[in-house]
Design a protein around this motif. Structure first.
Motif, PDB file in Angstrom:
ATOM      1  N   TRP A  62       0.718  -1.437  -0.160  1.00 56.01           N
ATOM      2  CA  TRP A  62      -0.325   0.180  -0.249  1.00 56.01           C
ATOM      3  C   TRP A  62       0.600   1.322   0.088  1.00 56.01           C
ATOM      4  N   CYS A  63       0.473   2.332  -1.008  1.00 56.65           N
ATOM      5  CA  CYS A  63       1.362   3.364  -0.716  1.00 56.65           C
ATOM      6  C   CYS A  63       0.618   4.647  -0.154  1.00 56.65           C
ATOM      7  N   ILE A  64       1.880   5.407   1.294  1.00 57.68           N
ATOM      8  CA  ILE A  64       0.827   5.845   2.140  1.00 57.68           C
ATOM      9  C   ILE A  64       0.425   7.089   1.192  1.00 57.68           C
ATOM     10  N   SER A  65       1.128   7.850  -0.115  1.00 57.54           N
ATOM     11  CA  SER A  65       1.652   8.707  -0.590  1.00 57.54           C
ATOM     12  C   SER A  65       0.399   9.033  -1.373  1.00 57.54           C
ATOM     13  N   ASP A  66       0.454   8.082  -2.051  1.00 58.83           N
ATOM     14  CA  ASP A  66      -0.947   8.073  -3.046  1.00 58.83           C
ATOM     15  C   ASP A  66      -1.999   7.139  -2.653  1.00 58.83           C
ATOM     16  N   ARG A  67      -1.910   6.835  -1.772  1.00 57.86           N
ATOM     17  CA  ARG A  67      -2.984   6.203  -0.536  1.00 57.86           C
ATOM     18  C   ARG A  67      -3.942   4.548  -1.509  1.00 57.86           C
ATOM     19  N   THR A  68      -3.194   3.873  -2.813  1.00 64.69           N
ATOM     20  CA  THR A  68      -3.998   3.482  -3.394  1.00 64.69           C
ATOM     21  C   THR A  68      -2.603   1.455  -2.863  1.00 64.69           C
ATOM     22  N   PRO A  84       9.269  -1.629  13.296  1.00 69.99           N
ATOM     23  CA  PRO A  84       8.841  -1.941  15.609  1.00 69.99           C
ATOM     24  C   PRO A  84       7.024  -0.729  14.996  1.00 69.99           C
ATOM     25  N   TRP A  85       6.810  -0.667  13.717  1.00 73.68           N
ATOM     26  CA  TRP A  85       5.619   0.341  13.620  1.00 73.68           C
ATOM     27  C   TRP A  85       4.285  -0.434  13.368  1.00 73.68           C
ATOM     28  N   THR A  86       4.625  -2.610  13.684  1.00 72.37           N
ATOM     29  CA  THR A  86       3.908  -3.098  12.938  1.00 72.37           C
ATOM     30  C   THR A  86       3.888  -4.020  14.270  1.00 72.37           C
ATOM     31  N   LEU A  87       4.121  -3.504  15.286  1.00 66.45           N
ATOM     32  CA  LEU A  87       3.963  -4.665  16.812  1.00 66.45           C
ATOM     33  C   LEU A  87       2.529  -4.360  17.837  1.00 66.45           C
ATOM     34  N   PRO A 142      -5.523   4.547   4.916  1.00 66.26           N
ATOM     35  CA  PRO A 142      -5.049   4.841   3.118  1.00 66.26           C
ATOM     36  C   PRO A 142      -3.704   6.113   4.175  1.00 66.26           C
ATOM     37  N   ALA A 143      -4.033   7.226   4.467  1.00 69.75           N
ATOM     38  CA  ALA A 143      -2.736   7.831   4.965  1.00 69.75           C
ATOM     39  C   ALA A 143      -1.592   7.569   5.446  1.00 69.75           C
ATOM     40  N   GLY A 144      -1.356   6.149   5.830  1.00 68.51           N
ATOM     41  CA  GLY A 144      -0.254   5.305   6.797  1.00 68.51           C
ATOM     42  C   GLY A 144      -0.425   5.773   8.855  1.00 68.51           C
ATOM     43  N   LYS A 145      -1.324   6.129   9.117  1.00 66.27           N
ATOM     44  CA  LYS A 145      -1.462   7.057  10.381  1.00 66.27           C
ATOM     45  C   LYS A 145      -2.684   5.446  11.076  1.00 66.27           C
ATOM     46  N   PHE A 146      -2.348   5.843  12.565  1.00 65.88           N
ATOM     47  CA  PHE A 146      -2.542   4.414  13.597  1.00 65.88           C
ATOM     48  C   PHE A 146      -4.284   5.600  13.722  1.00 65.88           C
ATOM     49  N   THR A 147      -4.588   4.357  13.325  1.00 67.38           N
ATOM     50  CA  THR A 147      -6.128   4.079  13.738  1.00 67.38           C
ATOM     51  C   THR A 147      -6.698   4.482  14.945  1.00 67.38           C
ATOM     52  N   ALA A 148      -7.502   4.484  15.246  1.00 68.85           N
ATOM     53  CA  ALA A 148      -8.472   4.401  16.960  1.00 68.85           C
ATOM     54  C   ALA A 148      -8.523   2.978  17.813  1.00 68.85           C
ATOM     55  N   LEU A 159      -0.522   6.547  20.352  1.00 68.94           N
ATOM     56  CA  LEU A 159       0.198   6.466  18.607  1.00 68.94           C
ATOM     57  C   LEU A 159      -1.380   7.051  17.613  1.00 68.94           C
ATOM     58  N   VAL A 160      -2.434   6.823  18.233  1.00 72.80           N
ATOM     59  CA  VAL A 160      -3.391   7.427  17.055  1.00 72.80           C
ATOM     60  C   VAL A 160      -2.795   8.712  16.444  1.00 72.80           C
ATOM     61  N   GLY A 161      -2.845   8.475  15.230  1.00 73.83           N
ATOM     62  CA  GLY A 161      -2.609  10.143  14.505  1.00 73.83           C
ATOM     63  C   GLY A 161      -1.500   9.795  13.843  1.00 73.83           C
ATOM     64  N   GLN A 162      -0.469   9.087  14.511  1.00 70.51           N
ATOM     65  CA  GLN A 162       1.113   9.450  14.456  1.00 70.51           C
ATOM     66  C   GLN A 162       1.085   8.602  12.346  1.00 70.51           C
ATOM     67  N   GLN A 163       1.775   9.196  11.959  1.00 68.91           N
ATOM     68  CA  GLN A 163       2.368   7.853  10.427  1.00 68.91           C
ATOM     69  C   GLN A 163       3.408   6.641  10.995  1.00 68.91           C
ATOM     70  N   VAL A 164       3.304   6.137  10.045  1.00 71.89           N
ATOM     71  CA  VAL A 164       4.012   4.789  11.244  1.00 71.89           C
ATOM     72  C   VAL A 164       5.391   4.562  10.900  1.00 71.89           C
ATOM     73  N   PHE A 165       6.220   5.454  10.113  1.00 71.79           N
ATOM     74  CA  PHE A 165       7.282   5.445   9.780  1.00 71.79           C
ATOM     75  C   PHE A 165       7.727   6.750  10.861  1.00 71.79           C
ATOM     76  N   ALA A 166       7.236   7.622  10.859  1.00 72.07           N
ATOM     77  CA  ALA A 166       6.920   8.329  12.217  1.00 72.07           C
ATOM     78  C   ALA A 166       7.463   8.420  14.049  1.00 72.07           C
ATOM     79  N   ALA A 167       6.466   7.144  13.667  1.00 72.37           N
ATOM     80  CA  ALA A 167       6.246   6.456  14.779  1.00 72.37           C
ATOM     81  C   ALA A 167       7.059   5.148  15.010  1.00 72.37           C
ATOM     82  N   ASN A 168       8.147   5.096  14.419  1.00 73.25           N
ATOM     83  CA  ASN A 168       9.160   3.594  15.248  1.00 73.25           C
ATOM     84  C   ASN A 168      10.067   3.774  16.385  1.00 73.25           C
ATOM     85  N   PRO A 169      10.495   5.558  16.693  1.00 74.49           N
ATOM     86  CA  PRO A 169      10.856   6.399  16.967  1.00 74.49           C
ATOM     87  C   PRO A 169      10.110   5.905  18.668  1.00 74.49           C
TER      88      PRO A 169
END
Length: 949
Positions: free
Chosen positions: A191-197, A248-251, A369-375, A381-391
């Protein structure tokens, strides 16, 4: 200087032709192309070959955005070489060009240009702008391809946005539904989180990324081997299962830990060097020392060992979510890296998903679809973009005491081939083609192995490997610009209605009104009559929003084009594309074809390498290093670029540089100037009818040249049959450079220039030149079509030649010039010639002579060679272009093991003022004392004949 010098010079038959030495291709080629279009040359070719056996090269559609670059130019030129050579071999080989007009790049460009206005437009309005954008580039690229000299039905191409083509796509989809291949499922896909597809495998590129690499301890709940707990007086809760992950974001989506049934696992006790606490962990026995070494822990104890199968169904607690999950078994677990225990998140990985199906694990994917954590994810983590959430995930593990070790790791990671950004695996509801349903994979592999000729042969193993390993094919995309998957969603129970019958209903609608009807009409207006929900029986529907993967679209061209309205015929003789299409168009085409027709859509697949820049990097629009092919064409001419590509082995990557183009320009100039020389000596030759020549007037040298030409015809046509265009170029260029320019034409000059204009000796030479011109123009026509057409125009009218060289066929060898004994005879003569030339070079160096004509030569040979040399003494003198040549028996063996001994001196004879040869007859004619006997005879005959009328 003689007072007769000027008139004697004027009696020579010096070359004269209107064929320019300067090609001026950038001006001449467009004029020739305009003439082809005006005369409908393509239509004439189709008519001329209408009753011939058909061989169709099916055009893989280039993408309709941006100007063409060298890569697309190479592709189209190779196709043109194939089509033109098939045509000249006598086949009916129509060429229908096509364009891939749907897809994300076009939509992305339109939306970007619209800016904030895009949000105010409907899907139908966006699609209309996308169509305008695509058709604009179709027109641009069409002109550019034509400028390259590519012949085809450019007025009637196939376009994937054409309603006829869109109907063909749905026809394939309906047949696949009939076959039971199509299903909808919640599955992780790229899934491309930039193009959302969603993205297909063919839409991925792999680049290095540096990500956190973490070793994490998960607290055990149950299932620790009893022998371990008894051995050191611990409980299950005292133990940890250690996993390793680079994401780590997939944990948050972890629902299992996978072990391998047959691996050995160890229970290890150690003291944490930071806290001093006693820690007990489970990990693969082979990795214990390596993992302990990460933190320089030397004091550890192995409590016990067990096989991985003993851990199955043990339970552990998630490190930061209130969830207890099982240990499961999986064959893909290894001890190459990590800990031998694999963090498993079925919502974020293909192998994880398959394991999840085996153990009926939940498929969690708390990412939008934008690669952000849901509720569904932890609140922090909610609202964090997955790659930015790694730290944040790593820090949380550290604070909770579950992090054993962290270090950055650089590894290959999938990226979107369009936006070039990293992608994720994300579980969503998508439509799939099941490659293992009804043994589609096995039947496709059988077709690959048994029914297709792969050129080069390694193409077979490449696509075999890809088909063998490919997962189910995700065919749905979440965009607007494409052909919709015409699924209707029940408004009562949300089941989606998609059957072969409903798809065929929409196929007919799209054929009549185009796919836009899906976006401009309501569900009630377009729903099939009597449609009802297969689950609840409801009759109220909504239109679902997915479109088909563009690879599914282009892969359906065998139905829409070959077997559809263009009536080219199924299967195609050839598909020809770059090596990346083994995972793209070749694969999507054969999967859909085998799934719907039971056979491959092509008989032959020819693969070329990439065009790379001078640094070896692939040229691509998205890479910013693409060279505009039309710009290069306007600088050098299309025929020069075509000749350059023809000269290279396209199976390998092709490196393009300014130097390569300039070198090819020199080769082209050599070829052109050789033809100019031929024509210059044919200006007064009034017939090219081979039957008109008196064969008895041909010299032995002429027979040799025509025999060599027969060999060229055989070699070149055979190379065309194998599609080895670089061998075509090499063979012809060698013939031009070696046999012609450096030998035959050089030796022939005296006969052409100095013999009587209509005398049998000169006419015999002209017959050979005319044959050379006719044959070589035909052989070169597929590669340099403009120059060949220009040269064809110098053939005499009324001799039965087609109006265009491209209506002609390849020449055939003339059996009159084949001589099985000639090769051995000429091998001896040419070896003797080489010895003479070597001797003459020594005389040139010491300034004894300036040219070979000034030399007198004696060749000494062994008894075995004397009869041949003596019988061909005059011929050998002609071949060496010397004043005179004698043959004698060698008195002693030649030094150095050489076959012949040569004694060369400056000729004692006078120089003929007209032909510049040194002859003993110079001075014997009282009327023309400065001429040799031959030239005096020619001048006398011309004087008796009188001035030309």
């Amino acid at each position: 200087m003689s007072t007769n010098a000027k008139p004697y010079k004027e009696t020579l038959n010096l070359p004269s032709t209107e064929f320019d030495m300067k090609a001026n291709l950038t001006v001449r080629e467009p004029k020739i192309q305009a003439l082809w279009q005006e005369q409908d040359l393509y239509g004439q070719i189709r008519q001329a070959r209408a009753k011939s056996p058909r061989r169709v090269l099916h055009d893989g559609p280039p993408y309709a955005n941006g100007e063409i670059h060298m890569g697309t130019a190479l592709n189209k030129m190779l196709k043109d070489f194939v089509v033109r050579s098939l045509t000249m071999r006598g086949f009916d080989s129509p060429y229908i060009p096509g364009w891939d007009c749907h897809g994300l790049p076009i939509e992305h460009k339109v939306v970007k240009d619209l800016g904030s206005k895009a949000a105010t437009l409907s899907q139908a309005e966006i699609r209309s702008l996308c169509q305008t954008e695509a058709l604009k580039w179709v027109d641009v690229q069409r002109k550019q391809f034509r400028r390259l000299g590519v012949m085809g039905d450019w007025e009637n191409p196939y376009l994937t946005l054409d309603p006829r083509y869109e109907a063909g796509i749905l026809d394939v989809l309906a047949d696949l539904l009939d076959g039971g291949y199509v299903f909808r499922q919640l599955k992780p896909i790229h899934w491309c989180i930039s193009d959302r597809t969603a993205l297909a495998e063919a839409e991925l590129e792999y680049h290095d990324e540096t990500t956190p690499s973490v070793y994490v301890n998960f607290a055990m709940v149950s299932g620790v081997p009893a022998a371990w707990t008894e051995a050191d007086g611990s409980t299950d809760a005292d133990w940890r299962a250690m996993i390793w992950t680079t994401t780590p974001w997939t944990l948050p989506a972890n629902v299992a830990i996978a072990a391998h049934a047959d691996l050995n696992y160890a229970g290890v006790r150690y003291n944490d060097p930071d806290t001093g606490d006693t820690v007990r962990v489970i990990l693969a026995a082979d990795l214990v020392a390596k993992v302990m070494g990460l933190r320089k822990i030397a004091d550890f104890t192995e409590v016990g060992r067990c096989k991985g199968r003993a851990l199955e169904h043990a339970q552990y607690r998630h490190p930061f979510i209130d969830r207890i999950s099982p240990v499961v078994l999986a064959n893909y677990v290894s001890v190459e890296d990590g800990t031998g225990l694999v963090h498993t998140a079925p919502g974020h990985g293909g192998e994880d998903y398959q394991t999840g199906r085996t153990y009926q694990l939940p498929v969690l994917s708390p990412v939008d679809p934008a690669g952000k954590f849901t509720a569904e994810a932890p609140e922090w983590l909610v609202g964090q973009q997955v790659f930015a959430a790694n730290p944040k995930v790593v820090e949380h593990l550290k604070q909770s005491g579950n992090l054993y070790f962290e270090q950055p790791l650089t590894h290959s990671y999938p990226h979107c081939w369009r936006c070039k950004k990293p992608v994720i695996f994300r579980a969503t509801e998508q439509w799939f083609v099941g490659v293992d349903r009804n043994d589609l994979r096995g039947r496709t592999l059988e077709a690959i192995r048994n029914d297709v000729n792969w050129l080069p042969s390694w193409g077979q193993s490449r696509i075999e490997a890809m088909v063998s390993l490919r997962p189910d094919w995700c065919i749905s995309r979440q965009r607007s610009w494409g052909v919709p998957i015409p699924a209707l969603g029940c408004t009562s129970c949300h089941t989606q209605l998609l059957t072969a019958d409903t798809v065929r209903h929409f196929r007919d609608l799209f054929r009549a009104e185009g796919a836009d009807a899906w976006f401009t009409k309501s569900a009630e207006e377009i729903a099939p009559p009597g449609a009802s929900c297969p689950s609840c029986g409801g009759t109220s529907f909504r239109k679902e929003g997915d479109i088909l993967d563009v690879w599914f679209e282009s892969g359906s061209s065998h139905r829409a084009v070959l077997a559809g309205d263009f009536e080219l015929g199924f299967p195609a003789f050839m598909y020809l594309e770059g090596s990346d299409q083994h995972r793209g168009w070749f694969q999507s085409s054969i999967l859909t074809s085998v799934g719907t027709r039971g056979k491959a859509p092509f008989e032959t697949v020819l693969t070329h390498g990439f065009v790379v820049d001078d640094k070896g990097a692939k040229m691509a629009k998205s890479g910013g290093n693409a060279v505009a092919a039309v710009k290069a064409t306007e600088q050098y001419g299309a025929d020069v670029l075509r000749l350059m590509f023809a000269s290279m082995d396209f199976a390998d990557d092709i490196r393009i540089s300014e130097r390569a183009i300039k070198e090819t320009s020199e080769s082209y100039r050599k070829i052109r100037n050789t033809f100019r020389y031929l024509l210059g000596n044919l200006e007064d030759y009034e017939t090219l009818d081979p039957s008109s020549v008196d064969v008895s007037t041909l010299h032995e040298l002429d027979h040799w040249a025509l025999g060599q030409l027969n060999n060229v015809v055989r070699d070149v046509v055979a190379a065309y049959e194998r599609f080895e265009f670089y061998r075509v170029y090499q063979r012809i260029y060698q013939f031009f450079s070696v046999e012609l320019s450096s030998f035959y034409l050089d030796v022939l000059k005296d006969r052409l220039y100095a013999e009587a204009p209509a005398g049998p000796d000169r006419v015999a030479a002209q017959f050979v030149l005319s044959r050379l011109h006719d044959v070589l123009v035909r052989l070169l026509a597929p590669i340099i079509p403009h120059t060949a057409e220009e040269l064809w125009g110098y053939l005499p009218a009324g001799q039965g030649y087609p109006a265009s060289v491209h209506l002609a066929k390849f020449p055939e060898p003339d059996p009159r010039w084949d001589d099985a004994d000639r090769d051995a005879r000429w091998t001896t003569l040419l070896e003797a010639r080489d010895a003479v030339l070597k001797s003459l070079e020594a005389l040139r160096k010491d300034k004894t002579i300036g040219s070979a004509q000034e030399a007198s030569v004696v060749v000494s040979a062994a008894e075995a060679d004397l009869p041949l040399l003596e019988a061909n003494r005059d011929l050998l003198a002609t071949l060496c272009i010397v004043s005179e040549l004698d043959i004698q028996a060698a008195s002693t063996p030649a030094p150095g093991g050489e076959r012949f001994q040569v004694a060369a001196v400056r000729s004692p004879h006078g120089k003929c003022e007209r032909c510049w040869n040194y002859r003993s007859t110079v001075g014997q004619n009282t009327e023309h004392p400065t001429l040799c006997e031959r030239c005096a005879r020619v001048i006398t005959a011309q004087a008796e004949k009188g001035p030309a009328k």
